[in-house]
Each structure stands twice: as C-alpha cells, then as structure tokens.
Write an enzyme that holds these catalytic residues in place. Structure first.
Site, PDB file in Angstrom:
ATOM      1  N   ALA A  95      43.011 -16.437  16.707  1.00 34.81           N
ATOM      2  CA  ALA A  95      42.392 -15.640  15.649  1.00 34.81           C
ATOM      3  C   ALA A  95      41.035 -16.202  15.248  1.00 34.81           C
ATOM      4  O   ALA A  95      40.845 -17.412  15.167  1.00 34.81           O
ATOM      5  CB  ALA A  95      43.301 -15.596  14.428  1.00 34.81           C
ATOM      6  N   ASP A  96      40.089 -15.287  14.993  1.00 29.93           N
ATOM      7  CA  ASP A  96      38.822 -15.672  14.384  1.00 29.93           C
ATOM      8  C   ASP A  96      38.867 -15.227  12.922  1.00 29.93           C
ATOM      9  O   ASP A  96      39.880 -14.724  12.443  1.00 29.93           O
ATOM     10  CB  ASP A  96      37.627 -15.080  15.141  1.00 29.93           C
ATOM     11  N   SER A  97      37.774 -15.412  12.184  1.00 25.84           N
ATOM     12  CA  SER A  97      37.782 -15.113  10.754  1.00 25.84           C
ATOM     13  C   SER A  97      38.061 -13.638  10.460  1.00 25.84           C
ATOM     14  O   SER A  97      38.771 -13.308   9.511  1.00 25.84           O
ATOM     15  CB  SER A  97      36.470 -15.540  10.102  1.00 25.84           C
TER      16      SER A  97
END
Length: 141
Positions: A97-99
C-alpha cells in the site's frame, strides 16, 4: 533616503519572523507524532516497539473472526493482494500500500462497517489485527 535606511531593517525583521515561524513549527511536531501515511504501515522505530500494544492502540476489544474476515476482504479488494498474505500481523506497507491506498482502505472499512475511523485513532494502529480490534471496539459500543 529614509526608505533605503529602513529596507535592511525590514528585511532583517522579515528573516527573523520567518525563522521564528519555522522553528515554532518544527518544535510543534513531537517525535512520536504519526502522519496518516504512517498509519498501520509497519513503523518499527524503537520507541514505538517499547510501548505495549494496549497503550499504542487504546483498545478494549479483540476482533471476532467475522470482523477480521471482513477486514481481510476489504484489504484484499482494495490492494488486490492474495488472501493468503493477510494476517493479523501484516501491515499495509508489507502488502504494497501507498498513502493513497491507505486512505482508500480506511474509507472502504468505514463504509463496510458503518463506523468512523478518525485519523487520531488510525495513526496509532500497527497492523491489520489492530485495525480489526479498533473496528470491533466501535461495533461493541
């Protein structure tokens, strides 16, 4: 002539004001503060590891199998990860996951469970087990 004499003084005051603002902002962020991007993504700094899980998350309920299964399904759908990679100890960063993924996952969890997950609560979470426990504590209210 008077305007020229005042220019360096005004500039000096502006620089000093700027430095005061910058220093004040730097002083306001405590080392233990966590941003939304850091929310349950696997921060391993030592001062966080030393605190107990209860003090980090502030939970009073452990998630049921049903709650954790629903959290798992949301994460699988949001991050397009294999179901076998999901565990209570898995972090969103470990799952890729990224932001933006984190924000979208939190929103999907809020919708799925019809609960509100404010930033001040989600930033304390370390892993998916903590997420499920937080949701369970809200469902039990």
């Amino acid at each position: 002539m008077a305007a020229r004499a005042e220019s360096p003084r005004v500039l000096s005051l502006a620089v000093i004001a700027f430095l005061i603002i910058v220093l004040a902002q730097l002083g306001c962020r405590q080392p233990s503060a966590v941003t939304q991007e850091e929310a349950f993504v696997g921060d391993t700094s030592s001062h966080r590891q030393l605190r107990s899980r209860a003090s980090i998350v502030g939970l009073r309920a452990e998630a049921t199998a049903e709650t954790f299964a629903k959290v798992s399904n949301v994460v699988v759908d949001q991050l397009s990860v294999e179901k076998d990679k999901i565990s209570r100890t898995a972090t969103l960063s470990e799952l890729g996951a990224d932001s933006l993924d984190i924000v979208e996952t939190v929103m999907a969890l809020e919708t799925e469970f019809d609960v509100e997950l404010p930033d001040e609560e989600t930033t304390k979470l370390k892993n998916l087990g903590d997420v499920a426990d937080l949701i369970q504590s809200k469902l039990d209210k």
